[in-house]
Design a protein around this motif. Structure first.
Motif, PDB file in Angstrom:
ATOM      1  N   UNK A 152       6.083  15.539  10.721  1.00 28.62           N
ATOM      2  CA  UNK A 152       5.972  15.699   9.283  1.00 28.62           C
ATOM      3  C   UNK A 152       5.555  14.391   8.614  1.00 28.62           C
ATOM      4  N   UNK A 153       6.172  13.305   9.094  1.00 25.00           N
ATOM      5  CA  UNK A 153       5.958  12.027   8.399  1.00 25.00           C
ATOM      6  C   UNK A 153       4.516  11.554   8.517  1.00 25.00           C
ATOM      7  N   UNK A 154       3.736  12.132   9.481  1.00 18.54           N
ATOM      8  CA  UNK A 154       2.365  11.629   9.594  1.00 18.54           C
ATOM      9  C   UNK A 154       1.452  12.184   8.496  1.00 18.54           C
ATOM     10  N   UNK A 155       2.013  13.025   7.633  1.00 15.68           N
ATOM     11  CA  UNK A 155       1.190  13.566   6.556  1.00 15.68           C
ATOM     12  C   UNK A 155       1.608  13.071   5.175  1.00 15.68           C
ATOM     13  N   UNK A 156       2.371  12.000   5.152  1.00 16.04           N
ATOM     14  CA  UNK A 156       2.830  11.543   3.838  1.00 16.04           C
ATOM     15  C   UNK A 156       3.164  10.053   3.818  1.00 16.04           C
ATOM     16  N   UNK A 157       3.271   9.553   2.613  1.00 12.05           N
ATOM     17  CA  UNK A 157       3.839   8.220   2.409  1.00 12.05           C
ATOM     18  C   UNK A 157       5.286   8.419   1.990  1.00 12.05           C
ATOM     19  N   UNK A 158       6.175   7.755   2.685  1.00 13.69           N
ATOM     20  CA  UNK A 158       7.574   7.828   2.287  1.00 13.69           C
ATOM     21  C   UNK A 158       8.076   6.435   1.944  1.00 13.69           C
ATOM     22  N   UNK A 159       8.510   6.272   0.728  1.00 13.49           N
ATOM     23  CA  UNK A 159       9.076   5.000   0.280  1.00 13.49           C
ATOM     24  C   UNK A 159      10.567   5.208   0.107  1.00 13.49           C
ATOM     25  N   UNK A 160      11.360   4.390   0.803  1.00 17.36           N
ATOM     26  CA  UNK A 160      12.800   4.587   0.735  1.00 17.36           C
ATOM     27  C   UNK A 160      13.544   3.321   0.327  1.00 17.36           C
ATOM     28  N   UNK A 161      14.291   3.429  -0.739  1.00 19.04           N
ATOM     29  CA  UNK A 161      15.186   2.354  -1.217  1.00 19.04           C
ATOM     30  C   UNK A 161      14.484   1.002  -1.266  1.00 19.04           C
ATOM     31  N   UNK A 194       8.099  10.195  -2.300  1.00 17.18           N
ATOM     32  CA  UNK A 194       7.265  10.687  -1.206  1.00 17.18           C
ATOM     33  C   UNK A 194       5.977  11.250  -1.786  1.00 17.18           C
ATOM     34  N   UNK A 195       4.875  10.939  -1.122  1.00 20.53           N
ATOM     35  CA  UNK A 195       3.590  11.496  -1.569  1.00 20.53           C
ATOM     36  C   UNK A 195       2.910  12.160  -0.386  1.00 20.53           C
ATOM     37  N   UNK A 238       6.976   4.129   4.966  1.00 18.43           N
ATOM     38  CA  UNK A 238       6.313   4.747   6.099  1.00 18.43           C
ATOM     39  C   UNK A 238       5.016   5.368   5.614  1.00 18.43           C
ATOM     40  N   UNK A 239       3.908   4.939   6.232  1.00 16.30           N
ATOM     41  CA  UNK A 239       2.615   5.451   5.802  1.00 16.30           C
ATOM     42  C   UNK A 239       2.014   6.290   6.917  1.00 16.30           C
ATOM     43  N   UNK A 266      -3.307   6.988  -4.183  1.00 21.89           N
ATOM     44  CA  UNK A 266      -2.193   6.475  -4.981  1.00 21.89           C
ATOM     45  C   UNK A 266      -2.738   5.405  -5.907  1.00 21.89           C
ATOM     46  N   UNK A 267      -2.539   5.589  -7.200  1.00 19.40           N
ATOM     47  CA  UNK A 267      -3.049   4.590  -8.130  1.00 19.40           C
ATOM     48  C   UNK A 267      -1.981   4.163  -9.116  1.00 19.40           C
TER      49      UNK A 267
END
Lengths: 313, 260
Positions: free
Chosen positions: A1-10, A27-28, A63-64, A191-192
């Protein structure tokens, strides 16, 4: 799943003792145009620097598309196309030379690189300027070349910091159209950052940053729905006393911004009629309409008018 | 290997193409040392006899190698000062987010600066015959070799400073406080022979002293000219090579430490 999104955590970042980013998470997904909206100093440039691998965060993780930004930096860099706020082209090189230089940095060369360059020149409609020095191009064209360059190595994520700064309205709209079609046709993640409301309106989702905190996140429609009814703007010589008087008389919370009073209300036409009738001499102009992202922004982050304090007393 | 070298060569190539398109830079790096040389050289020739030097090569000849080294130093400074601005905004940011190792970026920049410094240094070599320095082929090859080492070392020294600077003003301060004195106390301007003890020691500890000595020796390799009490060939070459390696490593380390 994570390979299809940017996850920014804390994500937190401090410059010395000053906290520029405070525990930001979001998450984007791929294919989305995501916008970070905030005034200068809200932390969006810091966040951008971290996402673009220019600067490591104080704490937290990014995580990108399945790669951890701090551990797998090189892999992340290959996935990113970055357009910085400050023009990053070498103005002493031609358009093609800039693109070729960029391609070499990403390991492209020879025929492969040349065909990729002509493809992008055509796609961004800059073929006829390809041998001109960048300094001879207009600001709008330069920005277009920058985006073409950022797309050269077929990035999966396109990051743009204030992409429309310094561009006039027409060119800005053109730019947004480009980005929307890019996200659609290539299924890349855009992302802008921006401080322009109309630019944010065009994005799929908007995160509002203020003082380093992500205060709200949603589609422009969702955010605007947070404001019930209409927004009324009143200009007056004496906003503060008028605001107090209005708050005493009507069931509203006037907010003082940029020399005018901003008031949310259920139905503006009735409120305007009543308020003008009540303070005929104090009001200079009245405007009203449906809420914009600017209204959302002010509601969530704007300095609440002194009235709020008066009210508590 | 090619994938490693491609970013290095492209950064190198860009430095050169930029320089070619801003030819006024050529003038600025050469003009000042040249004016120094002509004015100071001619002015002091009459009244100043460098100690430990025969009467024949007068001061203008003594000062000539120092002038070439100053051109190398100035070019190195001009070539590296752009790092300060380009890092904050613009071009270099894009290089930094590309998947390129920091040592590769620094190597490309250093080779670019070295090439430019060499080109300008070589222009000055054409003046040598006018003050009576004659080249043989070996002397010329040695001279070019030593100039390359000097240019590479000085460019890396410039990069080492530029990569940790926030503003060009800071760079100018460093240039005036450190780089120019390093040059002044390298034997380029006056020999250590007549200097007071403490100054002679400072000159002995200055790596550029060995660079200037190597350069002087290479210029006079084919001719019999007294050039005073200078460090030996071996020591000079050893130290200037070491200087190149250390400044390059220092610049790479600084660039890595200052960026992600």
């Amino acid at each position: 799943m994570s390979e299809n999104r940017i996850t920014v955590e804390n994500l937190t970042h401090n410059y010395g003792t000053r906290c520029a980013l405070d525990n930001v998470s979001f998450t984007v997904p791929r294919g989305e145009i995501f916008c970070l909206l905030g005034p200068n100093g809200s932390g969006k440039t810091t966040l951008f620097k971290i996402l673009s691998t220019l600067m490591p965060p104080t704490s937290g993780s990014v995580n990108i598309l399945g790669h951890d930004l701090s551990i797998d930096t090189k892999a992340v860099r290959k996935l990113l196309g970055v357009v910085f706020q400050h023009p990053g082209l070498d103005v002493k090189l031609t358009v093609t030379e800039n693109l070729r230089h960029h391609g070499h940095l990403y390991g492209f060369r020879g025929k492969n690189l040349n065909s990729r360059i002509s493809e992008l020149l055509e796609r961004f409609d800059i073929e006829n300027r390809s041998d001109d020095l960048v300094e001879e191009l207009s600001g709008g064209l330069q920005r277009r070349v920058e985006i073409a360059r950022a797309m050269l190595h077929s990035p999966q994520v396109l990051l743009l910091d204030e992409p429309s700064s310094g561009l006039d309205v027409g060119v800005r709209r053109q730019l947004s159209d480009y980005l929307i079609s890019l996200a659609r046709s290539e299924n890349i993640l855009v992302l802008l950052t921006t401080h322009l409301m109309d630019e944010a309106e065009l994005c799929n989702r908007v995160g509002i940053l203020d003082m380093g905190k992500l205060v709200v996140l949603g589609t422009p429609g969702e955010l605007k729905a947070q404001i019930g009814g209409d927004v009324v703007l009143i200009e007056s010589e004496n906003c503060k006393t008028l605001g107090t008087a209005i708050a005493d008389r009507f069931d509203v919370f006037p907010v003082f911004t940029e020399n005018c009073l901003r008031i949310e209300c259920e139905s503006a036409h009735e409120f305007v009629r009543d308020v003008v009738a009540a303070f005929p001499d104090d009001i200079e102009t009245v405007r009203f309409g449906k809420p914009t992202l600017e209204d959302v922004f002010i509601k969530l982050t704007g300095n609440p008018f002194v009235l709020e304090e008066d009210r508590r007393d | 290997m090619i994938s490693f070298l491609l970013p290095v060569t492209t950064i190198w190539w860009r430095e050169i193409i930029r320089f070619y398109r801003q030819r006024s830079r050529l003038f600025s790096a050469i003009a000042q040392p040249l004016v120094f040389w002509i004015l100071i050289g001619s002015g002091l020739s009459a009244s100043f006899q460098p100690s430990g030097i025969a009467e024949k090569p007068g001061y203008i000849e003594y000062f000539y190698p120092g002038t070439v080294v100053l051109v190398l130093l100035f070019t190195a400074i001009f070539a590296t000062i752009s790092v300060v601005n380009e890092r904050r905004e613009g071009f270099l940011q894009n290089v930094l987010v590309a998947p390129v190792a920091r040592w590769g970026i620094v190597l490309g920049q250093a080779l670019g600066g070295t090439t430019l410094a060499l080109l300008q240094g070589v222009l000055l070599l054409f003046l040598a015959p006018f003050i009576g320095i004659r080249f043989g082929i070996i002397s010329l090859i040695l001279t070019l070799g030593v100039m390359t080492l000097l240019a590479f070392g000085l460019t890396n020294l410039g990069l080492l400073i530029a990569w940790r600077m926030d503003s060009t003003q800071g760079f100018h301060a460093i240039m005036n406080l450190i780089l120019i004195p390093i040059w002044l106390l390298s034997g380029a301007f006056f020999p250590s022979a007549g200097a007071p003890g403490w100054l002679a020691w400072v000159m002995k500890l200055n790596p550029l002293t060995y660079g200037v000595a190597a350069f002087r020796r290479s210029l006079y390799f084919d001719t019999e000219t007294t050039i005073g009490n200078m460090p030996t060939w071996t020591l000079s070459l050893l130290i200037i090579s070491l200087f190149c390696i250390l400044t390059y490593l220092g610049a790479t380390f600084t660039a890595s430490a200052e960026t992600n």
